[in-house]
Design an enzyme around this catalytic site. Structure first.
Site, PDB file in Angstrom:
ATOM      1  N   ASN A 150      -4.876 -21.971 -27.712  1.00  0.00           N
ATOM      2  CA  ASN A 150      -5.670 -21.334 -26.935  1.00  0.00           C
ATOM      3  C   ASN A 150      -6.506 -20.117 -27.216  1.00  0.00           C
ATOM      4  OD1 ASN A 150      -3.117 -20.610 -26.532  1.00  0.00           O
ATOM      5  ND2 ASN A 150      -3.653 -19.030 -24.973  1.00  0.00           N
ATOM      6  N   SER A 198      -3.829 -30.315 -18.533  1.00  0.00           N
ATOM      7  CA  SER A 198      -3.942 -29.453 -17.255  1.00  0.00           C
ATOM      8  C   SER A 198      -5.674 -29.748 -16.861  1.00  0.00           C
ATOM      9  CB  SER A 198      -3.902 -27.936 -17.175  1.00  0.00           C
ATOM     10  OG  SER A 198      -3.965 -27.300 -16.206  1.00  0.00           O
ATOM     11  N   HIS A 200      -7.651 -27.941 -14.900  1.00  0.00           N
ATOM     12  CA  HIS A 200      -8.650 -27.198 -14.656  1.00  0.00           C
ATOM     13  C   HIS A 200      -9.353 -26.552 -15.938  1.00  0.00           C
ATOM     14  CE1 HIS A 200      -6.722 -23.268 -15.788  1.00  0.00           C
ATOM     15  NE2 HIS A 200      -5.656 -24.007 -15.843  1.00  0.00           N
ATOM     16  N   CYS A 323      -3.243 -15.998 -18.907  1.00  0.00           N
ATOM     17  CA  CYS A 323      -2.133 -15.621 -18.533  1.00  0.00           C
ATOM     18  C   CYS A 323      -1.493 -14.375 -19.124  1.00  0.00           C
ATOM     19  CB  CYS A 323      -1.260 -16.931 -18.677  1.00  0.00           C
ATOM     20  SG  CYS A 323      -1.578 -18.474 -18.154  1.00  0.00           S
TER      21      CYS A 323
END
Length: 398
Positions: A150, A198, A200, A323
């Site tokens: 990510n 996921s 989103h 996160c």
């Protein structure tokens, strides 16, 4: 002030077609899909259609897809199900650069007596398959890795990892939250046993995700209660979210062709920054990388200072995972890559989407050189100090 959004690995804009598809299931078709009456039954049919849309994007069967609330739930469910299916095995293999939704689960499991091997990565963010082979034993229940990182966008050699896991008799789980919708997938011919996604991250709303479970893989549900999702995930269905994810999956399949355009814009951004700003480098593998992601290090300044400066102009970027963005610690991903102190703390991530325009990229290229020049002018670190820090990075990190 208009917003230039280049933080799409954190979350994405909900597509207008996705919103239009889900809205009727909030206001008009609000029945419970588990109900026996026709009103609920028609909602159930819509949910099955959405499941099929997700399955098609993944190259899987409808029966292999369960809906979840998010990537974190999917990761937790996959890991714990794999261990529950093999109670005699107590070993897990993952990597040092995983998302917190994997690493923190593994840390919790270590406290419960499981042994976890965290594979290292090289300076380009890639794992060593020989290290994986050496780590695999008859006690290995699970190999869990991300498809693409990510923060850096580095793509792992998934099929090679999966084949080695299979040969060792381990279940192979892939956190594909960043990859789905950006790379073509065909799970029917893949070595992947379970895969997390996921909504989103592919232009659906937050609060919906999915978990692929290959037919024949034993699965014990994380959430126990009702019979929803064929007994694999209890709880009244988030119907609008499911419809939205289905539509987003359909659109993602169509927009896979946009990957070349995204890569061209990403490369334009990288090349422009590297040519205009000295002492700058791209973090990650030069080719095995998501087409929308660039992580760039600017020596002698702090990444957070760059982000705050960009924010004044309405430009949204990131210093790493959303996160963990509240933490003042440097990126665990870049630390694992062994990057020097000066790059480690001066790195930011730009992540594009199908909505990103050439004009937006050119605006960033216009603003970044004076921002970096100004920050370096007031930075306490001279070149000599930076060289000294490189030799002291481990001491300073602790």
């Amino acid at each position: 002030m208009s917003v230039i959004y280049l933080d799409n690995n954190a979350t994405t804009q909900v597509d207008a077609e996705v919103l239009a598809a889900m809205l009727p299931y909030l206001t008009e078709f609000y029945g419970n899909p588990s109900s026996m009456h026709t009103f609920g039954g028609q909602v159930g049919k819509a949910v099955q259609q959405a499941r099929g849309q997700v399955a098609f994007l993944l190259g899987a069967e409808e029966s292999e897809i369960i809906f979840t609330s998010c990537g974190t739930e999917g990761n937790n469910a996959a890991i714990k199900a794999a261990l529950a299916a093999q109670p005699e095995k107590r070993h897990i293999i993952t990597t040092q650069v995983e998302h917190a939704a994997i690493i923190n689960v593994c840390k919790q499991l270590e406290k419960q007596g499981y042994k976890v091997t965290y594979l290292s990565v090289d300076s380009q963010g890639q794992i060593d398959l020989l290290e994986l082979e050496a780590a695999l034993t008859g006690d290995t229940a699970l190999v869990s890795t991300m498809y693409a990182n990510n923060e850096t966008g580095v793509v792992f050699p998934i099929e090679q990892i999966g084949l080695r896991a299979k040969d060792a008799g381990a279940i192979f789980h892939v956190d594909a939250v960043q990859a789905v919708g950006k790379v073509p997938l065909n799970l029917k011919t893949s070595s992947i046993d379970m895969l997390t996604l996921s909504g989103h991250k592919l232009h659906a709303p937050k609060g919906i995700g999915a978990l692929y479970i290959r037919r024949g893989v034993r699965f014990r549900p994380l959430l126990v209660g009702g019979h929803q999702e064929r007994g694999r995930r209890a709880g009244t269905e988030n119907v609008p979210g499911m419809i939205a994810l289905g539509k987003a999956a359909e659109l993602a399949q169509i927009h896979l062709k946009d990957v070349k355009r995204e890569k061209a814009l990403r490369d334009r951004l990288e090349q422009g920054l590297l040519s205009a700003i000295p002492n700058t480098e791209v973090n990650g593998h030069p080719t095995s990388r998501l087409s929308n992601t660039t992580n760039i290090g600017f020596k002698y300044i702090e990444g957070e200072a760059i982000l705050l400066s960009l924010n004044k102009y309405g430009i949204c970027a990131s210093s790493g995972s959303a996160c963990t963005s509240g933490s003042l610690e440097s990126s665990h991903v870049l630390r694992a890559m062994g990057l020097p102190y000066t790059i480690l703390h001066g790195s930011i991530r730009f992540s594009l989407s199908r909505y990103t325009t050439e004009a937006e990229i050119d605006k960033v290229l216009q603003l970044m050189p004076p921002i970096v020049e100004r920050l370096r002018a007031i930075s306490p670190f001279s070149n000599d100090q930076a060289d000294w820090l490189q030799g002291r990075e481990e001491a300073l990190a602790h």
